[in-house]
Design an enzyme around this catalytic site. Sequence first.
Site, mmCIF file in Angstrom:
data_model
loop_
_atom_site.group_PDB
_atom_site.id
_atom_site.type_symbol
_atom_site.label_atom_id
_atom_site.label_comp_id
_atom_site.label_asym_id
_atom_site.label_seq_id
_atom_site.Cartn_x
_atom_site.Cartn_y
_atom_site.Cartn_z
ATOM 1 N N ASN B 154 0.793 -1.223 0.000
ATOM 2 C CA ASN B 154 0.000 0.000 0.000
ATOM 3 C C ASN B 154 0.828 1.277 0.000
ATOM 4 O O ASN B 154 0.358 2.322 -0.408
ATOM 5 C CB ASN B 154 -0.954 0.013 1.199
ATOM 6 C CG ASN B 154 -0.249 -0.332 2.495
ATOM 7 O OD1 ASN B 154 0.475 -1.325 2.579
ATOM 8 N ND2 ASN B 154 -0.443 0.480 3.506
ATOM 9 N N GLN B 182 -4.769 -3.741 -2.614
ATOM 10 C CA GLN B 182 -4.238 -2.739 -3.533
ATOM 11 C C GLN B 182 -4.171 -3.245 -4.972
ATOM 12 O O GLN B 182 -4.052 -2.446 -5.897
ATOM 13 C CB GLN B 182 -2.828 -2.306 -3.084
ATOM 14 C CG GLN B 182 -2.781 -1.649 -1.725
ATOM 15 C CD GLN B 182 -3.367 -0.233 -1.717
ATOM 16 O OE1 GLN B 182 -3.455 0.421 -2.751
ATOM 17 N NE2 GLN B 182 -3.778 0.229 -0.543
ATOM 18 N N HIS B 204 -13.790 -0.025 -1.234
ATOM 19 C CA HIS B 204 -13.489 1.401 -1.412
ATOM 20 C C HIS B 204 -12.129 1.667 -2.034
ATOM 21 O O HIS B 204 -11.814 2.812 -2.361
ATOM 22 C CB HIS B 204 -13.640 2.156 -0.090
ATOM 23 C CG HIS B 204 -12.534 1.938 0.883
ATOM 24 N ND1 HIS B 204 -11.507 2.831 1.023
ATOM 25 C CD2 HIS B 204 -12.288 0.937 1.753
ATOM 26 C CE1 HIS B 204 -10.679 2.393 1.960
ATOM 27 N NE2 HIS B 204 -11.130 1.236 2.418
ATOM 28 N N CYS B 328 5.524 12.784 11.476
ATOM 29 C CA CYS B 328 4.640 13.823 11.973
ATOM 30 C C CYS B 328 3.189 13.617 11.562
ATOM 31 O O CYS B 328 2.301 14.219 12.128
ATOM 32 C CB CYS B 328 5.114 15.185 11.500
ATOM 33 S SG CYS B 328 6.464 15.790 12.511
#
Lengths: 137, 404
Positions: B154, B182, B204, B328
């Site tokens: 992914n 994927q 999805h 982050c």
Amino acid sequence: MAYSDKVIDHYSNPRNVGTLDKSKKSVGTGLVGAPECGDVMRLQIEVDENHMITDAKFKTFGCGSAIASSSLATEWLKGKSINDALEIDNMDIVEELALPPVKIHCSVLAEDAIKSAINDYRAKNGLPLFELEKSHH
Amino acid sequence: MIKTPIYLDNNATTQMDPRVLDAMLPYFTEKFGNAASRNHPYGWVAEEGVDYAREQVAKLIGANEKEIIFTSGATESDNLAIKGVYEMYKDKGNHIITLTTEHKAVLDACKHLEKLGANITYLDVESDGLVDLQKLEAAMTTETILVAIMYANNEIGVIQPVKQISAIAHKFGALFFTDAVQAVGKIPVNVIDDGIDLLALSGHKMYGPKGVGALYVRRKNPRVKVTSQMDGGGHERGMRSGTLNVPGIVGLGKACELCFDEMETEAVRLTALRNKLESSLSELEESYVNGNVNHRLPHTANISFKYVEGEGLMMAMKDMAVSSGSACTSASLEPSYVLKSLGLSDDLAHSSIRFGLGRFSTEEEVDFAIENTKKAVLHLRELSPLWEMFKEGIDLDSIEWAAH
């Protein structure tokens, strides 16, 4: 995560980006953080004979909050004496930029950078060093 | 005119195709029956919709419709496959082999089984993201009951050599499960040719609805069984109880049909766009493409821009929706474990951006992305002390960093 307007402002229009001549006796340089941690700040101050900070510059590798914290720090440093500059606390930066808890380390890094730049200047000019707090993050 | 932010995060999720929505809509209202209601037309109509979807899903992966178990999505499919196989076959052996670069749903299901006494081998991948088949074979034992290796990754899009992996698994009498979330609908996947015993897919990720997925469970040569992880009415051949999500399943079926029809031409178009994006961005100094470029999904590119930090970069690319391997972006402060498994240094992992093109991506958007990204990288390098040091010829490894 949404950024505060002030972070976005400093990030988009960073103040005082640049480099001072670190070989000069009147310039103090602080380099803090580490590339593998995802943030490195370099903060420099130019100090006159009265120990007043006349100029400050930064360059930062890091997230938006890290860039904004260092940009803000340079703004606050200019015009302060090196003793007054030591009073800048990371929580002042957190408050001003409305940093969320996961970004508090960015403000801590900025405070470390200020102190480390001042110490570098003191060392160059034969002034006594003060104890830097050990890494708090 | 293009609409910003442009969406280039199709490995995370995709926009549902309007044709899928059209197929689903009647099943919310007039065709609202419970597919398990055998006594009246409302139930029969819903069941017909489900049966047709089951055929559409099976056709896309070369399976028989009886081998398709509908679930709430790939996380559930991953859990059902791994935990279900372990429970069913643990008397035969307790060893499972997987990769360090698997999705968290696979890794965490394996970790759960470790607490129950399973012995799990987490194989490292090579620097290009592919598994070394000799290392896989060397890790196999007579106790190995399952090899769980993803079809395509992914984060970097590399495609594992599934055919060879399944052959090794079968040689040792183990089953082969692949998380193909994927890959399905993007590249040809065939459970017979590939020797797949269990396969997870998700709606999805292929222009279908969220909240629906499937698990393929082989019925012949060998007949595979999984212990259900949800007790109840015994739906889905007893392997997954719970009232069927009929509109979602119909949508998943339609999404599979569209992929079956359009995948081949789409793959050609997306490969060209991705290559344009990648080669243009590679013109930037010190940019590195992550993962094997020859065995890769058509629509994915993962690039590290050295000396800039991923999240900071994404902020400058605010007109684009992309994803970063930077720490982050998560609260963990750890950069992507997938990129680290490739042996990337932390600073390169922090500097990575994943571009995921999709069915609705246009060349105009890709051109915009190239310009926008280049501008952002150059802007951030102006701000980067590391870039300045690099330019001055300073070896960054020679500096004693205060790790924090």
